[in-house]
Design a protein around this motif. Sequence first.
Motif, PDB file in Angstrom:
ATOM      1  N   PHE A 176      28.773  28.020  99.347  1.00 22.53           N
ATOM      2  CA  PHE A 176      29.252  28.541  98.069  1.00 22.53           C
ATOM      3  C   PHE A 176      28.111  28.690  97.068  1.00 22.53           C
ATOM      4  CE2 PHE A 176      30.741  27.656  93.714  1.00 22.53           C
ATOM      5  CZ  PHE A 176      31.530  28.777  93.528  1.00 22.53           C
ATOM      6  N   VAL A 177      27.191  27.721  97.033  1.00 20.80           N
ATOM      7  CA  VAL A 177      26.102  27.782  96.048  1.00 20.80           C
ATOM      8  C   VAL A 177      25.241  29.020  96.293  1.00 20.80           C
ATOM      9  CG1 VAL A 177      24.538  26.339  97.427  1.00 20.80           C
ATOM     10  CG2 VAL A 177      24.245  26.467  94.944  1.00 20.80           C
ATOM     11  N   ASN A 178      25.010  29.381  97.554  1.00 25.55           N
ATOM     12  CA  ASN A 178      24.240  30.589  97.853  1.00 25.55           C
ATOM     13  C   ASN A 178      25.024  31.842  97.471  1.00 25.55           C
ATOM     14  OD1 ASN A 178      22.167  29.058  98.871  1.00 25.55           O
ATOM     15  ND2 ASN A 178      22.747  29.319 101.015  1.00 25.55           N
ATOM     16  N   PHE A 179      26.321  31.823  97.724  1.00 32.54           N
ATOM     17  CA  PHE A 179      27.162  32.953  97.342  1.00 32.54           C
ATOM     18  C   PHE A 179      27.151  33.146  95.828  1.00 32.54           C
ATOM     19  CE2 PHE A 179      31.210  34.601  95.825  1.00 32.54           C
ATOM     20  CZ  PHE A 179      31.327  35.774  96.550  1.00 32.54           C
ATOM     21  N   ALA A 180      27.314  32.051  95.084  1.00 31.51           N
ATOM     22  CA  ALA A 180      27.350  32.137  93.623  1.00 31.51           C
ATOM     23  C   ALA A 180      26.018  32.636  93.078  1.00 31.51           C
ATOM     24  CB  ALA A 180      27.696  30.774  93.028  1.00 31.51           C
ATOM     25  N   PHE A 181      24.921  32.098  93.583  1.00 38.68           N
ATOM     26  CA  PHE A 181      23.582  32.480  93.107  1.00 38.68           C
ATOM     27  C   PHE A 181      23.317  33.964  93.345  1.00 38.68           C
ATOM     28  CE2 PHE A 181      19.099  33.155  94.286  1.00 38.68           C
ATOM     29  CZ  PHE A 181      18.486  32.842  93.079  1.00 38.68           C
ATOM     30  N   THR A 182      23.577  34.418  94.562  1.00 36.89           N
ATOM     31  CA  THR A 182      23.288  35.818  94.886  1.00 36.89           C
ATOM     32  C   THR A 182      24.261  36.775  94.207  1.00 36.89           C
ATOM     33  OG1 THR A 182      24.605  35.585  96.927  1.00 36.89           O
ATOM     34  CG2 THR A 182      22.222  35.268  97.102  1.00 36.89           C
TER      35      THR A 182
END
Length: 247
Positions: A176-182
């Motif tokens: 999720f953190v990668n999804f949110a960042f990108t």
Amino acid sequence: MDNSSNDTPQPAKGGVMRHAPLAIILTVAVIGFFTLRDYITFDTLRDNREALLAFRDANYALMVLAFIAVYFVIVAFSLPGAAVASVTGGFLFGLVLGTAFNVTAASLGAMTIFLAARWGLGQTLAARIETSDGTLKKLKAGLNENEISVLFLMRLVPAVPFFVANLLPALVGVKFVNFAFTTVFGIIPGGIVFTWIGVGLGEVFDRGENPDLSLLWEPQIIGPILGLCALAAMPMMIKALRGKKGI
């Protein structure tokens, strides 16, 4: 004492509850597609622009909250009108604030639908892929190894529909953190373009025209975006070259 009742799994209720958020979103999306596509349009914005501007001038903070809320709902439920909402952000709030509000609302909506899909179908599908031995598992492993690059590409390439870039990562188990960042940073370039179109919307309406969204494909616009795509893909290319050379 018989503990058999405690050891017996009860997947039915939990499974239904896990799938409920995504099921609700998909149901609303289908209903919205048939009921709202003729209402959330540039013609509607043209007909109500004076009222919107007057309300903004009298209730600026309330207009900001209302705009973000409406845009959030459009994205979270994959309703028609995201492009109209983005352009409206520029029309009402200018380039800088309009871009900020557009990115905020779209990002929050994208994260909502991602989590809804992850809690339900995504959790089940990712687990099944992980325990499989076929091509899907290899693709998932490759995606997990290059999550940031792939997610940025999905956001930057204009040909990838926004709802696909929201749902697909959830279904294959990305972090999720990668999804949110990108999501936040990946939608900024396109967000600036649509907001920029909205800044000059008043003049376009005065000429009796609708905004030209094909501006996104103009060389001076698509060129830098494709350059960002190349930068996003570079880490994957470097890994591939190192793998072939055995570095």
